[in-house]
Design a protein around this motif. Structure first.
Motif, PDB file in Angstrom:
ATOM      1  N   LEU A 154       0.839  -1.201   0.000  1.00 36.72           N
ATOM      2  CA  LEU A 154       0.000   0.000   0.000  1.00 36.72           C
ATOM      3  C   LEU A 154       0.878   1.256   0.000  1.00 36.72           C
ATOM      4  CD1 LEU A 154      -2.927   1.138   0.292  1.00 36.72           C
ATOM      5  CD2 LEU A 154      -2.539   1.187   2.738  1.00 36.72           C
ATOM      6  N   GLY A 155       1.910   1.222   0.842  1.00 40.32           N
ATOM      7  CA  GLY A 155       2.814   2.371   0.927  1.00 40.32           C
ATOM      8  C   GLY A 155       3.533   2.645  -0.382  1.00 40.32           C
ATOM      9  N   VAL A 156       4.007   1.562  -1.033  1.00 34.44           N
ATOM     10  CA  VAL A 156       4.734   1.725  -2.291  1.00 34.44           C
ATOM     11  C   VAL A 156       3.808   2.306  -3.361  1.00 34.44           C
ATOM     12  CG1 VAL A 156       5.860   0.465  -4.171  1.00 34.44           C
ATOM     13  CG2 VAL A 156       6.455  -0.041  -1.802  1.00 34.44           C
ATOM     14  N   CYS A 157       2.563   1.774  -3.433  1.00 31.57           N
ATOM     15  CA  CYS A 157       1.600   2.294  -4.409  1.00 31.57           C
ATOM     16  C   CYS A 157       1.286   3.757  -4.113  1.00 31.57           C
ATOM     17  CB  CYS A 157       0.313   1.474  -4.394  1.00 31.57           C
ATOM     18  SG  CYS A 157       0.531  -0.172  -5.063  1.00 31.57           S
ATOM     19  N   PHE A 158       1.169   4.082  -2.820  1.00 32.03           N
ATOM     20  CA  PHE A 158       0.901   5.461  -2.426  1.00 32.03           C
ATOM     21  C   PHE A 158       2.045   6.365  -2.863  1.00 32.03           C
ATOM     22  CE2 PHE A 158       1.328   8.892   0.722  1.00 32.03           C
ATOM     23  CZ  PHE A 158       0.097   9.508   0.549  1.00 32.03           C
ATOM     24  N   GLY A 159       3.280   5.861  -2.665  1.00 38.67           N
ATOM     25  CA  GLY A 159       4.449   6.638  -3.055  1.00 38.67           C
ATOM     26  C   GLY A 159       4.500   6.876  -4.558  1.00 38.67           C
ATOM     27  N   LEU A 160       4.033   5.880  -5.333  1.00 35.34           N
ATOM     28  CA  LEU A 160       4.106   5.994  -6.796  1.00 35.34           C
ATOM     29  C   LEU A 160       2.994   6.873  -7.354  1.00 35.34           C
ATOM     30  CD1 LEU A 160       5.029   2.341  -7.846  1.00 35.34           C
ATOM     31  CD2 LEU A 160       6.493   4.362  -7.876  1.00 35.34           C
ATOM     32  N   THR A 161       1.756   6.683  -6.803  1.00 31.74           N
ATOM     33  CA  THR A 161       0.621   7.374  -7.408  1.00 31.74           C
ATOM     34  C   THR A 161       0.155   8.580  -6.613  1.00 31.74           C
ATOM     35  OG1 THR A 161      -1.002   6.026  -6.239  1.00 31.74           O
ATOM     36  CG2 THR A 161      -0.212   5.181  -8.344  1.00 31.74           C
ATOM     37  N   GLY A 162       0.531   8.630  -5.324  1.00 31.58           N
ATOM     38  CA  GLY A 162       0.086   9.741  -4.489  1.00 31.58           C
ATOM     39  C   GLY A 162      -1.356   9.607  -4.038  1.00 31.58           C
ATOM     40  N   GLY A 163      -2.005   8.506  -4.417  1.00 30.51           N
ATOM     41  CA  GLY A 163      -3.377   8.272  -3.977  1.00 30.51           C
ATOM     42  C   GLY A 163      -3.486   6.896  -3.351  1.00 30.51           C
ATOM     43  N   ALA A 220      -6.358   4.747  -3.919  1.00 28.73           N
ATOM     44  CA  ALA A 220      -7.260   3.831  -4.621  1.00 28.73           C
ATOM     45  C   ALA A 220      -6.493   2.666  -5.248  1.00 28.73           C
ATOM     46  CB  ALA A 220      -8.049   4.589  -5.687  1.00 28.73           C
ATOM     47  N   VAL A 221      -5.432   2.987  -5.999  1.00 26.91           N
ATOM     48  CA  VAL A 221      -4.646   1.943  -6.653  1.00 26.91           C
ATOM     49  C   VAL A 221      -4.069   0.991  -5.611  1.00 26.91           C
ATOM     50  CG1 VAL A 221      -2.628   1.493  -8.096  1.00 26.91           C
ATOM     51  CG2 VAL A 221      -4.082   3.463  -8.570  1.00 26.91           C
ATOM     52  N   GLY A 222      -3.556   1.577  -4.534  1.00 28.23           N
ATOM     53  CA  GLY A 222      -2.943   0.770  -3.481  1.00 28.23           C
ATOM     54  C   GLY A 222      -3.925  -0.206  -2.865  1.00 28.23           C
ATOM     55  N   ILE A 223      -5.128   0.280  -2.579  1.00 32.39           N
ATOM     56  CA  ILE A 223      -6.109  -0.594  -1.937  1.00 32.39           C
ATOM     57  C   ILE A 223      -6.530  -1.717  -2.876  1.00 32.39           C
ATOM     58  CG2 ILE A 223      -8.494  -0.664  -1.111  1.00 32.39           C
ATOM     59  CD1 ILE A 223      -7.951   1.976   0.275  1.00 32.39           C
ATOM     60  N   VAL A 224      -6.732  -1.386  -4.147  1.00 33.21           N
ATOM     61  CA  VAL A 224      -7.071  -2.437  -5.117  1.00 33.21           C
ATOM     62  C   VAL A 224      -5.930  -3.440  -5.205  1.00 33.21           C
ATOM     63  CG1 VAL A 224      -7.511  -2.924  -7.556  1.00 33.21           C
ATOM     64  CG2 VAL A 224      -8.622  -0.972  -6.451  1.00 33.21           C
ATOM     65  N   ALA A 225      -4.693  -2.939  -5.255  1.00 30.50           N
ATOM     66  CA  ALA A 225      -3.535  -3.833  -5.343  1.00 30.50           C
ATOM     67  C   ALA A 225      -3.453  -4.751  -4.131  1.00 30.50           C
ATOM     68  CB  ALA A 225      -2.247  -3.016  -5.475  1.00 30.50           C
ATOM     69  N   GLN A 260      14.478   2.231   3.836  1.00 30.12           N
ATOM     70  CA  GLN A 260      13.629   3.412   3.717  1.00 30.12           C
ATOM     71  C   GLN A 260      12.295   3.233   4.414  1.00 30.12           C
ATOM     72  OE1 GLN A 260      12.607   5.282   0.114  1.00 30.12           O
ATOM     73  NE2 GLN A 260      14.696   5.881  -0.367  1.00 30.12           N
ATOM     74  N   GLN A 261      11.714   4.366   4.810  1.00 33.60           N
ATOM     75  CA  GLN A 261      10.338   4.370   5.303  1.00 33.60           C
ATOM     76  C   GLN A 261       9.520   5.166   4.303  1.00 33.60           C
ATOM     77  OE1 GLN A 261      10.618   6.349   9.038  1.00 33.60           O
ATOM     78  NE2 GLN A 261      11.071   4.465  10.144  1.00 33.60           N
ATOM     79  N   ILE A 262       8.252   4.787   4.150  1.00 33.60           N
ATOM     80  CA  ILE A 262       7.360   5.599   3.326  1.00 33.60           C
ATOM     81  C   ILE A 262       6.325   6.205   4.267  1.00 33.60           C
ATOM     82  CG2 ILE A 262       5.635   5.599   1.489  1.00 33.60           C
ATOM     83  CD1 ILE A 262       7.146   3.381   0.164  1.00 33.60           C
ATOM     84  N   PHE A 263       6.236   7.533   4.264  1.00 32.57           N
ATOM     85  CA  PHE A 263       5.250   8.171   5.132  1.00 32.57           C
ATOM     86  C   PHE A 263       3.934   8.299   4.390  1.00 32.57           C
ATOM     87  CE2 PHE A 263       9.197   9.190   7.100  1.00 32.57           C
ATOM     88  CZ  PHE A 263       8.898   9.060   8.437  1.00 32.57           C
ATOM     89  N   LEU A 264       2.869   8.004   5.107  1.00 34.79           N
ATOM     90  CA  LEU A 264       1.555   7.989   4.493  1.00 34.79           C
ATOM     91  C   LEU A 264       0.756   9.167   5.014  1.00 34.79           C
ATOM     92  CD1 LEU A 264       0.976   4.219   5.161  1.00 34.79           C
ATOM     93  CD2 LEU A 264       1.641   5.215   2.992  1.00 34.79           C
ATOM     94  N   MET A 265       0.501  10.124   4.140  1.00 34.55           N
ATOM     95  CA  MET A 265      -0.271  11.283   4.573  1.00 34.55           C
ATOM     96  C   MET A 265      -1.444  11.481   3.635  1.00 34.55           C
ATOM     97  SD  MET A 265       2.808  13.741   5.714  1.00 34.55           S
ATOM     98  CE  MET A 265       3.787  13.027   4.441  1.00 34.55           C
TER      99      MET A 265
END
Lengths: 318, 326
Positions: free
Chosen positions: A78-87, A89-94, A140-145
């Protein structure tokens, strides 16, 4: 009318949990504060999702050891998808697709190829751990905001966290499926005797694959909840601790580890018990190193109680 | 899996043939893996590196031999890795408080056996599933280790205590002949004693063993105690190797041991397998893991590869076995 023994068992864990609450309240009045209660309700969400998925697996006479590390992997996905798309939706589907795929793979290997569930899911545990460190740049850490993470992680509705309400809704749905659908009774039948279930015309393989897909999905949800609560993801999160807590919750809730018997209500009370213990260990400033001793001992004690249960079931049968 | 230890001699020779073929394949793979890694790292074949390699997998040899006994009975022991840390902690504390290395040795081995006895009691006597019980002691023993060490390592300087794991005769670490001795002793136990036959009997057919009066529930208890004792021995070697006791020692070693034992041809369902296969399995698995470490592979990639090896071997085994019985 539910049978008396089952009711009594569920009540046992209710009494024990309430007694523990009272004890902790006497030691530290802060324990019973509204803030702390809602903190507990939020802490138990990922554990509860693991417990719910594991419940069906264990009632069917199997085990899914990949759930804890799986949820770490899905949180990172989820974090990686968030980092790539900034949203999100894609992450949750993935996450949903990937978690169903993991469950499907586990299910096929266990049901179709007749491999022991604990070996299959143990190897998945290690693959999930490996992948979780490979899909994210090293160290690395991915911050989710953003709105979604704040909403699920810290917004309340009528005094309850949304994440907790989500968990409660899932438990209610699971209760209905387990007690009032044919599929639910198939799960119990398979746990009691796979041979008999087959003879009764149940498509055992398909039900088993479905059970593992559900446990996979639950670990996907747990991963999402984990990421919203922490606000960041990184490899090396304690997936195995999560797994152990989930298993402990359902065993304490009176689920027979040999399969074939257990109640959703019991699992929920077991979950509250684990939540209260975890919270109190922190609140009472018990040193970190003791937490795991405590948990191991609690699982072992619950296993002992499980044995008593098993004996009483044998006695009933004769 | 119909062949039991009590089966006819004709069946025994047939079973051995299947295993012999597997052992030859394993030896071939060991050679291929060594050659492969010698290209990746030119020091691979030096006597020093072979000594280092063997020393680094000495603990895995011991744990896997214990795991072989456990798995021959159809069980599993997920607690051995945590047990290495726990019994090491007890041993180191006993050593530092009394100053006597031998009390330290005894304490470590007894502590290992105690965890094994808890496993054995719940699995053998209460007949609870082995992976559930040992998953609980997996958490419990690690937690106790963290408490004993207070989450920090303790340096050890007592030369007698460090001897087994730390000293080398030339290029030969003393732990290697020690492992060989344990192998010989355990082989005698497994193949030449009634207890050894009871182990095979309990794994082949528990109910029949029970009816024949072989007391399989008692056998199970002792098998887990043995596995615990070997974890205690491994703890002494681990402490000796790094000159300190570590609360996170042995992390996930049970997983390596299970993979190595399955690789060595022991059936997951009990009753079939030999110690020699386990030795070959540990050698092959150890060379692969050691090679991955030497070539600086990302640890996460290592655990992905480990998971794939385990699943691959189990798949292959089930496939070939099913072909035979059909």
């Amino acid at each position: 009318m539910p049978d008396l023994g089952r009711l009594l068992r569920e009540k046992n864990i209710i009494f024990v949990t309430l007694a523990l609450c009272l004890l902790f309240f006497l030691i530290s009045p802060r324990f019973m504060s509204v803030e702390n209660m809602s903190a507990i309700s939020r802490q138990i969400v990922p554990i509860g999702l693991i417990a719910l998925g594991q419940f069906f697996v264990v009632v069917s006479g199997n085990i899914d050891l990949s759930m804890g590390m799986g949820s770490v992997l899905f949180a990172i996905l989820l974090g990686v998808c968030f980092g790539l798309t900034g949203g999100v939706a894609v992450g949750i589907v993935a996450v949903i697709v990937a978690s169903l795929a993991l469950g499907f793979l586990n299910g096929v290997l266990v049901a179709k190829l007749k491999l022991p569930a604990f070996i299959v899911t143990l190897s998945m545990l290690f693959m999930a751990q490996g992948l979780s460190g490979l899909i994210i740049p090293r160290g690395q850490q991915i911050f989710l905001m953003g709105g979604f993470f704040r909403f699920v992680g810290s917004e309340k509705f009528m005094g309850f966290y949304w994440s907790f309400l989500f968990l409660v809704v899932l438990f209610v749905l699971a209760y209905i499926v387990y007690n009032h659908t044919r599929w639910g009774s198939y799960v119990v039948a398979i746990g009691n005797s796979e041979e008999n279930a087959k003879l009764a015309g149940i498509n055992v393989d398909r039900v088993k694959i479905g059970i593992f897909m559900f446990s996979g999905l639950c670990s996907g949800f747990a991963g999402i909840m984990l990421s919203t609560r922490m606000g960041f993801v990184q490899p090396g999160l304690d997936g195995n601790g999560l797994l152990l807590d989930g298993i402990a919750a359902i065993i304490i809730g009176g689920t027979l580890i040999l399969g074939g018997r257990g109640t959703i209500g019991g699992a929920f009370w077991g979950l509250l018990f684990i939540g209260v213990i975890n919270n109190a260990l922190n609140l009472l400033n018990v040193e970190d190193v003791w937490h795991q001793v405590f948990k191991g001992a609690v699982i072992l004690a619950a296993l002992g109680a499980n044995w008593v249960l098993w004996q009483s079931r044998q006695a009933e049968a004769h | 899996m119909t062949s039991t230890a009590m089966a006819s001699s004709a069946q025994n020779t047939k079973k051995l043939d299947g295993l012999t073929l597997r052992y030859l394949v394993l030896i071939g793979l060991i050679v291929i893996a060594s050659v492969g890694f010698s290209f990746a790292n030119e020091n691979f074949y030096s006597l020093t590196n072979i000594g280092i390699l063997l020393r680094s997998i000495a603990v895995l040899f011991l744990l896997s031999m214990g795991m072989t006994f456990v798995m021959l009975t159809g069980g599993i022991d997920l607690s051995v890795g945590s047990n290495v840390a726990f019994s090491g902690g007890v041993g180191v504390i006993a050593l530092t408080t009394t100053g006597s290395a031998f009390i330290g040795f005894a304490a470590a081995i007894f502590a290992g056996m105690a965890i094994g006895a808890v496993n054995g009691f719940f699995i053998g006597r209460l007949k609870l599933s082995a992976f559930m019980v040992t998953l609980a002691t997996f958490a419990l023993a690690r937690g106790l280790a963290l408490v004993i060490y207070d989450a920090d390592s303790i340096n050890v300087s007592n030369q007698t205590f460090l001897w087994l794991g730390g000293v080398s005769w030339g290029n030969m670490p003393v732990v290697i002949p020690f492992v060989a001795l344990v192998f010989i002793a355990l082989s005698v136990v497994l193949y030449k004693t009634t207890f050894g036959r009871d182990v095979y009997a309990a794994g082949s057919n528990f109910a029949t063993a029970f009816v024949l009066g072989r007391r399989p529930e008692k056998t199970l208890v002792w098998v887990y105690v043995l596995s615990g004792a070997l974890a205690g021995l491994s703890a002494i070697i681990t402490v000796g190797r790094v000159s300190s006791g570590q609360p996170w020692a042995g992390l996930y070693l049970e997983f390596d041991a299970i993979t190595a034992v399955i690789l060595g041809g022991t059936s997951l369902f009990g009753g079939r397998g030999m110690l020699l296969g386990t030795i070959l399995g540990v050698l092959l698995y150890g060379i692969i893991i050691n090679g991955l470490v030497l070539t600086g592979t990302n640890p996460y990639l290592q655990s992905l590869i480990k998971g794939m090896i385990l699943l691959g071997v189990v798949l292959l085994d089930t496939y070939t076995q099913r072909g035979k019985t059909a």
